[in-house]
Design a protein around this motif. Structure first.
Motif, PDB file in Angstrom:
ATOM      1  N   MET A  34       0.846  -1.193   0.000  1.00 22.74           N
ATOM      2  CA  MET A  34       0.000   0.000   0.000  1.00 22.74           C
ATOM      3  C   MET A  34       0.884   1.247   0.000  1.00 22.74           C
ATOM      4  N   PRO A  35       0.382   2.345  -0.522  1.00 22.49           N
ATOM      5  CA  PRO A  35       1.146   3.592  -0.524  1.00 22.49           C
ATOM      6  C   PRO A  35       1.396   4.111   0.890  1.00 22.49           C
ATOM      7  N   GLY A  36       2.517   4.774   1.054  1.00 20.00           N
ATOM      8  CA  GLY A  36       2.868   5.341   2.360  1.00 20.00           C
ATOM      9  C   GLY A  36       1.849   6.341   2.865  1.00 20.00           C
ATOM     10  N   VAL A  37       1.255   7.133   1.957  1.00 23.83           N
ATOM     11  CA  VAL A  37       0.276   8.131   2.367  1.00 23.83           C
ATOM     12  C   VAL A  37      -0.946   7.469   3.001  1.00 23.83           C
ATOM     13  N   LEU A  38      -1.319   6.296   2.505  1.00 24.33           N
ATOM     14  CA  LEU A  38      -2.452   5.563   3.082  1.00 24.33           C
ATOM     15  C   LEU A  38      -2.087   5.019   4.464  1.00 24.33           C
ATOM     16  N   LYS A  39      -0.918   4.432   4.575  1.00 20.42           N
ATOM     17  CA  LYS A  39      -0.482   3.900   5.877  1.00 20.42           C
ATOM     18  C   LYS A  39      -0.361   5.028   6.897  1.00 20.42           C
ATOM     19  N   ASN A  40       0.119   6.184   6.458  1.00 17.67           N
ATOM     20  CA  ASN A  40       0.230   7.339   7.340  1.00 17.67           C
ATOM     21  C   ASN A  40      -1.141   7.751   7.881  1.00 17.67           C
ATOM     22  N   ALA A  41      -2.147   7.782   7.016  1.00 12.93           N
ATOM     23  CA  ALA A  41      -3.508   8.140   7.445  1.00 12.93           C
ATOM     24  C   ALA A  41      -4.046   7.108   8.430  1.00 12.93           C
ATOM     25  N   ILE A  42      -3.802   5.843   8.151  1.00 17.84           N
ATOM     26  CA  ILE A  42      -4.254   4.783   9.058  1.00 17.84           C
ATOM     27  C   ILE A  42      -3.605   4.944  10.422  1.00 17.84           C
ATOM     28  N   ASP A  43      -2.312   5.201  10.430  1.00 13.62           N
ATOM     29  CA  ASP A  43      -1.598   5.364  11.700  1.00 13.62           C
ATOM     30  C   ASP A  43      -2.132   6.557  12.489  1.00 13.62           C
TER      31      ASP A  43
END
Length: 183
Positions: free
Chosen positions: A83-92
């Motif tokens: 998954m893209p980092g921007v998505l993981k960042n939002a999840i975190d």
């Protein structure tokens, strides 16, 4: 329930993103009692636990929009087999501080499109692993790993006529999944 508010999280920031087009197309295929709203993730700072006690306004907005939704829709590309980092960042961001996650207990669907021949299969699997930990009830079947080809979208960016039956089938299952989990 007369109206289902769905938070749509698109894992791409690109202006002409295939996944933004897919999310917009899905919004046209859901029944009228479903309202899909894409949440903004482009303005989130990189997650830093030191900021948990004083979260940025953009993080507070994200958490508020997720909290207000009855369901979630993740539409993600695949970057480097994940998954893209921007998505993981939002999840975190929306899962923190520890014990204050806004994801828990929400039903979700995961779909995505990519030019790669396996679509977004690996990104979706990685995302599902993270969502399972966060107690998000994620629809397992049908899966949709969409390979972007000519005809997937028409000239206006809508889902093309030859692709509608496949995506509509996925949407119908997603709608049933949300209704099953939202009381």
């Amino acid at each position: 329930m007369s109206q289902y508010q769905i938070a749509v999280i698109v894992g791409s920031l690109r202006q002409d993103s295939f996944n933004k087009k897919l999310a917009n197309g899905i919004a046209k295929l859901v029944p009228s009692e479903f309202s899909l709203k894409q949440v903004q993730i482009s303005d989130l700072p990189l997650y830093d636990q030191d900021d948990d006690a004083n979260q940025a306004d953009s993080v507070k907005r994200l958490k508020s929009e997720i909290s207000a939704a009855q369901g979630l829709l993740f539409v993600t590309p695949e970057y480097n087999r994940s998954m893209p980092g921007v998505l993981k960042n939002a999840i975190d961001h929306a899962s923190r501080p520890y014990g204050q996650s806004v994801w828990a207990g929400k039903p979700a669907g995961v779909i995505g499109a990519s030019i790669g021949s396996i679509g977004t299969a690996l990104a979706q699997q990685h995302l599902r692993n993270v969502l399972a930990y966060l107690d998000v009830a994620t629809m397992g079947q049908p899966e949709a790993f969409i390979h972007v080809r000519d005809g997937l979208f028409d000239a206006q960016g809508n889902i093309g006529p030859s692709s509608v039956p496949f995506i509509q089938n996925w949407v119908d299952h997603y709608v049933a999944w949300i209704k099953k989990h939202v009381q």
